[in-house]
Design a protein around this motif. Structure first.
Motif, PDB file in Angstrom:
ATOM      1  N   TYR A 309       1.664  -0.330  -7.692  1.00 21.69           N
ATOM      2  CA  TYR A 309       1.805   0.708  -6.678  1.00 21.69           C
ATOM      3  C   TYR A 309       0.734   1.802  -6.766  1.00 21.69           C
ATOM      4  O   TYR A 309       0.392   2.419  -5.771  1.00 21.69           O
ATOM      5  N   ASN A 310       0.214   2.061  -7.956  1.00 23.48           N
ATOM      6  CA  ASN A 310      -0.722   3.169  -8.128  1.00 23.48           C
ATOM      7  C   ASN A 310      -2.178   2.757  -8.074  1.00 23.48           C
ATOM      8  O   ASN A 310      -3.054   3.580  -7.813  1.00 23.48           O
ATOM      9  N   HIS A 311      -2.463   1.506  -8.347  1.00 28.55           N
ATOM     10  CA  HIS A 311      -3.858   1.042  -8.388  1.00 28.55           C
ATOM     11  C   HIS A 311      -3.874  -0.474  -8.259  1.00 28.55           C
ATOM     12  O   HIS A 311      -2.833  -1.130  -8.310  1.00 28.55           O
ATOM     13  N   ALA A 312      -5.059  -1.009  -8.090  1.00 30.78           N
ATOM     14  CA  ALA A 312      -5.195  -2.470  -8.049  1.00 30.78           C
ATOM     15  C   ALA A 312      -4.858  -3.027  -9.425  1.00 30.78           C
ATOM     16  O   ALA A 312      -5.099  -2.381 -10.448  1.00 30.78           O
ATOM     17  N   PRO A 313      -4.297  -4.215  -9.486  1.00 31.11           N
ATOM     18  CA  PRO A 313      -3.937  -4.788 -10.789  1.00 31.11           C
ATOM     19  C   PRO A 313      -5.159  -5.075 -11.642  1.00 31.11           C
ATOM     20  O   PRO A 313      -6.235  -5.403 -11.144  1.00 31.11           O
ATOM     21  N   ASP A 384       0.639 -13.907   0.873  1.00 27.81           N
ATOM     22  CA  ASP A 384       0.016 -12.582   0.822  1.00 27.81           C
ATOM     23  C   ASP A 384       0.673 -11.626   1.812  1.00 27.81           C
ATOM     24  O   ASP A 384       0.866 -10.439   1.517  1.00 27.81           O
ATOM     25  N   SER A 385       1.012 -12.132   2.987  1.00 32.31           N
ATOM     26  CA  SER A 385       1.684 -11.290   3.992  1.00 32.31           C
ATOM     27  C   SER A 385       3.042 -10.817   3.476  1.00 32.31           C
ATOM     28  O   SER A 385       3.417  -9.649   3.662  1.00 32.31           O
ATOM     29  N   HIS A 386       3.761 -11.733   2.832  1.00 34.61           N
ATOM     30  CA  HIS A 386       5.066 -11.377   2.272  1.00 34.61           C
ATOM     31  C   HIS A 386       4.911 -10.323   1.182  1.00 34.61           C
ATOM     32  O   HIS A 386       5.692  -9.346   1.138  1.00 34.61           O
ATOM     33  N   ILE A 387       3.911 -10.488   0.316  1.00 34.00           N
ATOM     34  CA  ILE A 387       3.688  -9.521  -0.767  1.00 34.00           C
ATOM     35  C   ILE A 387       3.396  -8.131  -0.197  1.00 34.00           C
ATOM     36  O   ILE A 387       3.942  -7.127  -0.656  1.00 34.00           O
ATOM     37  N   ARG A 388       2.531  -8.068   0.813  1.00 35.47           N
ATOM     38  CA  ARG A 388       2.199  -6.772   1.424  1.00 35.47           C
ATOM     39  C   ARG A 388       3.443  -6.120   2.034  1.00 35.47           C
ATOM     40  O   ARG A 388       3.641  -4.904   1.934  1.00 35.47           O
ATOM     41  N   LYS A 392       5.558  -2.429   0.228  1.00 34.55           N
ATOM     42  CA  LYS A 392       5.874  -1.155   0.881  1.00 34.55           C
ATOM     43  C   LYS A 392       7.340  -0.800   0.685  1.00 34.55           C
ATOM     44  O   LYS A 392       7.691   0.352   0.424  1.00 34.55           O
ATOM     45  N   VAL A 393       8.190  -1.810   0.814  1.00 35.89           N
ATOM     46  CA  VAL A 393       9.633  -1.592   0.650  1.00 35.89           C
ATOM     47  C   VAL A 393       9.956  -1.201  -0.784  1.00 35.89           C
ATOM     48  O   VAL A 393      10.690  -0.230  -1.044  1.00 35.89           O
ATOM     49  N   TYR A 394       9.405  -1.939  -1.746  1.00 37.59           N
ATOM     50  CA  TYR A 394       9.710  -1.680  -3.149  1.00 37.59           C
ATOM     51  C   TYR A 394       9.147  -0.333  -3.609  1.00 37.59           C
ATOM     52  O   TYR A 394       9.748   0.340  -4.458  1.00 37.59           O
TER      53      TYR A 394
END
Length: 494
Positions: A309-313, A384-388, A392-394
């Motif tokens: 959530y805070n940065h790219a993995p 990828d669409s599901h992850i995006r 946002k929800v999580y």
């Protein structure tokens, strides 16, 4: 005379043919010693009249019993219970001929108490805390179902219904290789990939190939309990090292390497289970250098790489591995839904080949159609669409959960807002005990679960993981309210 009329009960409402119902009841009577070897059975006409059924039904029943060897037919004499059957110990016949409940086995077997999974029968109105799972209500079930139906309707589908390879579906392995190379910096081909039924299978296969009695595996002082249990089942020796805000303290691993031969290090690099901290880039390189120098394996369990959530993995250890030391394990179970048992083990070709052979002993192959469906699901960009979407929800749920915790329960718990994942590491004020919290919580409609598994090393850190991703905003508010009521009750009682 044997009481046929009261002992034999037929039900025309059942799907099972009447002749088989009758045959199965005869078998049960013979096995229970009610009809002993040599007993002459009623003639087909007599029994049919007695039971008010067609004679052909009785004839078919006797033919079935004859084929199975329970009876023998003697010309001009009749049908008899087979005299060659050994006498059976007489037991009481139950009211039902169709249900047999066996609570205890009639033989000895080896038990694994550490592997015992408690059954939880969920009750309506009760909330059950989990340690960080996805919200199955957000799972793209319809999209996957459409892909599955489309695949199942193809003319070539019979090819995939036969026995396949223990490596997993070739198409999925190829798609995963491309996907992980592009998104996680790996440099692998399908030959480096074994499809599993989730991360746990990957951990089990790795432990079977790496560990024997007294072999040393290094884990964190806090660690994923299922991994610990898997290693202990191999009778390996677990050595624990400190975990701080930057993950495993690799300098402690280096000290161990100088004293003892280490077979493997297990690490949940993104994010440490259970504390959620991320292994720093510096420590990743240090650990890889140690693995190369001391020739040990790194089992990298990257169970929730996608949720940051805070940065790219940070790229996984496996992306920097040039000497074949890393066994990289992951799955789509956490990302999509636990029911979709699709995971992967990635390692050097020789290790994957051996793991594929071993997998064949317990699981001849995976679900080829499901694996094909996920190959298309990933390749089309739907994953990828599901992850995006769920990210946002999580993220919103994480912020609500942590805000309410801080505002209402700061006197009871300490925690850091997790940078990723689906759970918070919650440390209870040491004047309280989780045993009391768990006991009191039930009175307020909240089940904490097996809090003991978070401290198998007995460090008394008083922490557990509480997931937030699977609850809606309203559910989070309700969960916090019940936790508040629980804590206030305990405080009042002390």
């Amino acid at each position: 005379m044997f009481p046929y009329k009261t002992s034999l009960q037929l039900n025309k409402a059942l799907k099972e043919p009447l002749y088989l119902q009758l045959a199965n009841q005869f078998i049960l009577l013979i096995r229970n010693g009610k009809l002993v070897p040599g007993t002459k059975l009623l003639g087909s006409r007599t029994l049919a009249d007695l039971l008010k059924i067609h004679r052909k039904t009785v004839v078919a029943c006797y033919e079935e019993l004859l084929l199975q060897g329970w009876v023998e037919s003697i010309p001009k004499k009749g049908t008899f219970v087979n005299t060659k059957l050994p006498l059976t110990q007489k037991t009481a016949i139950t009211d039902s001929f169709y249900i047999s409940e066996k609570e205890y086995s009639g033989f000895s077997f080896y038990r694994n108490d550490g592997l015992l999974e408690k059954k939880i029968e969920k009750r309506e109105g009760v909330m059950y805390i989990n340690d960080g799972v996805s919200d199955t209500r957000l799972a793209p079930a319809e999209e996957i179902a459409r892909i599955y139906r489309r695949i199942a309707s193809r003319k070539s589908i019979p090819t995939f219904l036969d026995y396949g390879t223990t490596y997993g579906n070739q198409k999925l392995r190829e798609v995963l290789a491309t996907y992980l190379n592009e998104t996680r910096g790996l440099q692998v081909s399908k030959e480096h990939i074994l499809i599993t039924r989730g991360s746990q299978m990957g951990i089990w296969l790795s432990s079977q190939l790496l560990l024997n009695k007294d072999d040393i595996i290094v884990v964190g002082e806090t660690n994923y309990a299922s991994a610990d249990i898997t290693f202990l089942q191999r009778k390996a020796r677990i050595k624990r090292v400190l975990v701080d805000d930057n993950g495993l303290v690799v300098k402690e691993i280096e000290k161990l390497c100088k004293k003892r031969a280490i077979k493997a290090v297990y690490v949940t690099s993104h994010h440490h289970h259970p504390t959620t901290v991320t292994l720093s880039a510096e420590r990743r390189i240090h650990l890889l250098n140690l693995a190369k120098k001391y020739n040990f394996a790194i089992i990298e369990d990257d169970y929730d790489y996608d949720f940051n959530y805070n940065h790219a993995p940070i790229l996984p250890l496996a992306s920097h591995d040039t000497h074949g030391n890393v066994i990289y394990i992951g799955s789509v179970c956490k990302t999509v839904a636990p029911a979709f048992r699709v995971g992967y083990l990635i390692a050097s070709k020789d290790f994957v080949n051996e793991a594929a052979k071993l997998r064949g002993y317990v699981d001849r192959q995976g679900d080829a159609l499901l694996e094909l469906a996920f190959a298309e699901f990933i390749k089309s960009g739907d994953l990828d669409s599901h992850i995006r979407k769920v990210m946002k929800v999580y993220l919103e749920r994480r912020d609500i959960f942590c805000k309410l915790l801080k505002e209402n329960l700061a006197d009871y718990f300490k925690f850091e807002i997790p940078k990723g994942g689906m759970a918070v590491w919650l440390r209870l004020n040491k004047q309280y005990a989780w045993s009391l919290v768990a006991e009191e919580a039930v009175k307020h409609g909240l089940v904490i679960g097996e809090w003991q598994r978070y401290d198998l090393a007995n460090k008394k850190h008083n922490g557990i993981r509480i997931g937030f991703a699977s609850y809606t905003k309203d559910e989070i508010v309700l969960l916090i309210q019940r936790l508040i009521a629980t804590c206030k009750s305990i405080k009042k009682a002390l």
